[in-house]
Design a protein around this motif. Structure first.
Motif: not given
Length: 302
Positions: A238-262
């Motif tokens: 429901e809550i995902l906060q991963i900002q202000n890091n050094r990730f080079q790829s965000f492809d995994g985000l597009y696999k995530m279920p988003t129906k419950n995101l707040l």
């Protein structure tokens, strides 16, 4: 035969008669530990102090059951000083809340002797040092909340042994090193808060095993690599906060279920999920709470 029966009866009678005395003796030992805590943390200056001339069961924040201290709640009570090693004597303690005080020093290793403890709340203090390496022996734990302290060192791999853990909030500390893959074995985990530390390295793909995870807050660290594709298995997020890091790829985000995101925040400007039912302040740090919202009786945690 009669002599044997009588002997057995007398033995049982003697055992029954000594039980209350044993309970009193044990409580006396735990009372001594309470007095040590009182003296070590400036008890005479507490907001709600103790009258040491009265029974321990009458002291503020103390609950006794069957001759044992089972609950110790001194939230926002102006405690100072350090936790004494005698804290480990409360072997039946189920609930410990010393949050929102001014405790300093380190966590005594004897804390891990509290094998009945389900709730551990020490947030908003000034505790430093490292998490006890043997914290994994506290297998009854359901919540560990220590945000806003000065705890350093690495996350112990033994955390993965806490199979009953539902909440782990260690945000706003000085933790360093990598997130251990063992965290992915805590199948009941619902909240993982590691915001604002000094964590580095890649996110372990094992975090994708946390099917019950609702809140994952990893912002303001130095994490790198790719968002694991296994994040697609976070069915309850429901809550995902991963900002202000050094990730080079965000492809995994597009696999995530988003129906419950707040709430969602990342440094990937392309991923724009649809929130569940309403727009929410994206700058909110979901794990940072400044009130005691867990003040119910310990029986509610069973």
């Amino acid at each position: 035969m009669r002599r044997t029966v009588r002997s057995t009866f007398l033995t049982l009678f003697a055992a029954l008669m000594t039980l209350p005395m044993q309970a009193q003796d044990l409580l006396a030992k735990e009372r001594e530990a309470l007095v040590e805590l009182y003296k070590a943390t400036g008890g005479d200056q507490w907001k709600n102090s103790w009258d040491l001339n009265t029974p321990a069961s009458q002291w503020y924040g103390v609950k006794v059951r069957n001759g044992h201290v089972v609950r110790l709640d001194l939230f926002n009570n102006q405690l100072t000083g350090t936790l004494p090693s005698s804290i480990g004597k409360f072997r039946s303690l189920e609930y410990l809340n010393l949050s929102f005080n001014q405790l300093t020093g380190t966590l005594p290793k004897q804390l891990t002797e509290l094998r009945s403890l389900r709730i551990l709340k020490l947030e908003m203090n000034r505790i430093k040092g490292e998490l006890p390496a043997k914290i994994g022996k506290m297998t009854a734990l359901r919540e560990v909340t220590l945000f806003n302290n000065f705890i350093g060192g690495e996350l112990p791999e033994s955390l993965g042994n806490l199979k009953n853990l539902e909440v782990l909030n260690l945000s706003s500390n000085n933790l360093r090193g990598e997130i251990p893959l063992e965290l992915g074995s805590i199948e009941k985990l619902e909240v993982l808060g590691l915001f604002e530390n000094q964590l580095v390295g890649n996110l372990p793909s094992s975090l994708g095993n946390l099917a019950k995870l609702k809140e994952l807050v990893l912002a303001n660290n130095m994490l790198g690599g790719a968002i694991p594709l296994e994040f697609g298995n976070l069915a309850s997020i429901e809550i995902l906060q991963i900002q202000n890091n050094r990730f080079q790829s965000f492809d995994g985000l597009y696999k995530m279920p988003t129906k419950n995101l707040l709430a969602f925040d990342s440094d990937d400007k392309k991923f724009r999920p649809q929130f569940k039912s309403f727009s929410i302040d994206r700058t909110r740090m979901a794990d940072t709470k400044f009130e005691d919202d867990d003040n119910e009786d310990e029986d509610d945690h069973k």
